[in-house]
Write a protein that holds these residues in place. Sequence first.
Motif, mmCIF file in Angstrom:
data_model
loop_
_atom_site.group_PDB
_atom_site.id
_atom_site.type_symbol
_atom_site.label_atom_id
_atom_site.label_comp_id
_atom_site.label_asym_id
_atom_site.label_seq_id
_atom_site.Cartn_x
_atom_site.Cartn_y
_atom_site.Cartn_z
ATOM 1 N N UNK A 174 1.902 3.056 14.084
ATOM 2 C CA UNK A 174 2.217 2.928 15.509
ATOM 3 C C UNK A 174 3.553 2.549 15.593
ATOM 4 N N UNK A 175 4.321 1.777 14.865
ATOM 5 C CA UNK A 175 5.800 1.474 14.899
ATOM 6 C C UNK A 175 6.583 2.775 14.593
ATOM 7 N N UNK A 189 -11.619 0.932 13.244
ATOM 8 C CA UNK A 189 -10.452 1.912 12.873
ATOM 9 C C UNK A 189 -9.616 1.991 13.849
ATOM 10 N N UNK A 190 -8.366 2.079 13.274
ATOM 11 C CA UNK A 190 -7.050 2.152 14.039
ATOM 12 C C UNK A 190 -6.660 3.494 14.508
ATOM 13 N N UNK A 191 -7.338 4.666 14.074
ATOM 14 C CA UNK A 191 -7.080 6.060 14.378
ATOM 15 C C UNK A 191 -6.942 6.260 15.836
ATOM 16 N N UNK A 192 -7.815 5.778 16.591
ATOM 17 C CA UNK A 192 -7.949 6.025 18.187
ATOM 18 C C UNK A 192 -6.441 5.461 18.537
ATOM 19 N N UNK A 193 -5.962 4.411 18.210
ATOM 20 C CA UNK A 193 -4.773 3.787 18.604
ATOM 21 C C UNK A 193 -3.644 5.007 18.690
ATOM 22 N N UNK A 194 -3.716 5.689 17.248
ATOM 23 C CA UNK A 194 -2.641 6.379 17.137
ATOM 24 C C UNK A 194 -2.905 7.778 17.980
ATOM 25 N N UNK A 195 -3.936 8.235 18.234
ATOM 26 C CA UNK A 195 -4.465 9.477 19.246
ATOM 27 C C UNK A 195 -3.741 8.837 20.592
ATOM 28 N N UNK A 204 0.833 -1.140 -0.064
ATOM 29 C CA UNK A 204 0.083 -0.178 -0.086
ATOM 30 C C UNK A 204 0.868 1.154 0.014
ATOM 31 N N UNK A 205 0.280 2.249 -0.242
ATOM 32 C CA UNK A 205 0.940 3.402 -0.505
ATOM 33 C C UNK A 205 1.772 3.943 0.984
ATOM 34 N N UNK A 206 1.364 3.852 2.110
ATOM 35 C CA UNK A 206 2.132 4.061 3.263
ATOM 36 C C UNK A 206 3.334 3.108 3.311
ATOM 37 N N UNK A 207 2.917 1.717 3.221
ATOM 38 C CA UNK A 207 4.294 0.863 3.287
ATOM 39 C C UNK A 207 5.357 1.184 2.385
ATOM 40 N N UNK A 219 -5.589 1.372 6.570
ATOM 41 C CA UNK A 219 -6.107 0.278 6.869
ATOM 42 C C UNK A 219 -5.804 -0.351 8.228
ATOM 43 N N UNK A 220 -6.749 -1.046 8.826
ATOM 44 C CA UNK A 220 -6.442 -1.524 9.925
ATOM 45 C C UNK A 220 -6.685 -3.267 10.009
ATOM 46 N N UNK A 221 -6.667 -3.824 8.993
ATOM 47 C CA UNK A 221 -6.731 -5.233 8.791
ATOM 48 C C UNK A 221 -5.836 -5.906 7.837
ATOM 49 N N UNK A 222 -5.786 -6.939 7.984
ATOM 50 C CA UNK A 222 -4.572 -7.997 7.371
ATOM 51 C C UNK A 222 -5.501 -8.301 6.032
ATOM 52 N N UNK A 223 -4.797 -8.068 4.897
ATOM 53 C CA UNK A 223 -5.170 -8.414 3.324
ATOM 54 C C UNK A 223 -4.057 -8.981 2.821
ATOM 55 N N UNK A 224 -3.519 -8.533 1.641
ATOM 56 C CA UNK A 224 -2.458 -9.164 0.864
ATOM 57 C C UNK A 224 -1.226 -8.535 1.683
ATOM 58 N N UNK A 225 -1.293 -7.505 2.488
ATOM 59 C CA UNK A 225 -0.151 -6.835 3.499
ATOM 60 C C UNK A 225 -0.878 -6.773 4.648
ATOM 61 N N UNK A 226 0.194 -6.641 5.757
ATOM 62 C CA UNK A 226 -0.235 -6.191 7.077
ATOM 63 C C UNK A 226 -0.993 -4.853 7.132
ATOM 64 N N UNK A 227 -1.842 -4.666 8.328
ATOM 65 C CA UNK A 227 -2.496 -3.456 8.557
ATOM 66 C C UNK A 227 -1.334 -2.182 8.636
ATOM 67 N N UNK A 228 -1.889 -1.239 7.654
ATOM 68 C CA UNK A 228 -0.995 -0.059 7.659
ATOM 69 C C UNK A 228 -0.879 0.840 9.014
#
Length: 463
Positions: free
Chosen positions: A99-100, A121-127, A55-58, A85-94
């Motif tokens: 977070x890393x 959504x994983x946005x709350x994790x970032x916050x 994905x673009x982020x990775x 994205x916050x789920x596994x597809x062809x690549x791990x969650x962005x």
Amino acid sequence: MSFSLPDSIREELLRLSFASTGYSSPNPPVACVLEDANTGEILSSASTRIYGGNHAEREAYRILREKFPTGKLPDHNAYVTLEPCSHYGKTPPCIDLFIEEKPKRLEYGWKDPNPLVSENSGLSKLSSLGIEVVQNPALAEISSHFLFGFKTRVEKKRPAFLLKSSLSKEGHFSSGSGQREKISSAESDFFLTMLRAKVDAILVGPKTVQVDEPGLDFRISEKFPQDLESLRSDWKKIKSNLSKSTPMRTGPSESGNSEVGFSKLRDRKNPAEQSPFFGFSGFLQELLKYSNDKELFRLHFENQKDYQPIRVFFMPEEDLVPSSFLKKQEEINSGISKKSCAFFLDEKKKYSNDFLNKLRELSDSKVVSISFSDSISVSDLGKNVLKILGEWGMNLALIEGGNFLYKTFSSLVSEEDAILQIRSGTVSIPKGILPEWKGEFSMDWTVDIGLDHWEVWRSCSQD
């Protein structure tokens, strides 16, 4: 807080989004920029790779990690056109990557419509980690020009589509003579060729198969069209807010009146968080702007095999299909190393086993029997076809040629779809066939391209 975007970042996101459109499907053409939080310098940028890739982020972080292989990255901000994205597809969650790597701030455009993301959504994790998270309307405007096809497929289970018609000075798309007829200019053809690289499927009707023997593949020569450099100035001629104009007189309305093809023009309300021109209307403006870019043109030339649409044919009776048409499809498939055809057959007509086997061989078995007849409404036929395209992972579809398809799909035009009419300033067909549009439409914008006049129309039935 200001929701503007630095010009350099906005331009980079637009270029990357354009490059990824037609390349990343069925994944959305997302763009990401990583910016030095202290200097504003772009540290790295990327778009979503071909399906199965990053994905673009990775991809953006992969590039940045080549510069800083170990340890903490420089303080940086991230700009991305779609919620990570916050789920596994062809690549791990962005979201795990953010977070890393811990950017100081994440700005994104659209919320991801995918239920796997929107419901978790994983946005709350970032916050919670102290990362500032901002939904930026300036980013959402970019998203509305490039991600609308993906959003349509997720939410409506079908691609967004563009109905395209080339018309003579009198408004006819054909003389009805049964012969091939060239209407659009070389300047228009350049942009229409690039449009083929940007859509996931191109559809033509049975008469087009019989008469024109179309290829529909994306193909460009190595020589960059220097003579089209002047078209850059045409971009400035685009006029907006034309929904109050006099109705365009092109083809028959639903009532059968051949004087009025588009009726009841009125102001169209713009959806929240989107530009005045969104969906295909906005994307076509980006097409005119970026197709004539030398670097992007080179990218498309070097990767022609990866920008190929599925060529979708509504087939006539078997004895009306030229053998040269089937041979052409075989040669195109061989050249791009893909079986990129699909065929819709009239279930009430008979086809030989040899013919069916040939179609399956050309298409990886994308051969579908469906009723072309009046036993079902044309809108039901269109809905069924669009549903199948959605199941095939198509985000964007281009529908060309003939009243069979115009009548089938025009009544289904929604806010993300559009009609593109290219009216010639030189080609005359005094007597011919008018396009039979079904519905009420308003003009979004218009521009002169060489000797042709482009008009983009949208459904005005949404209030």
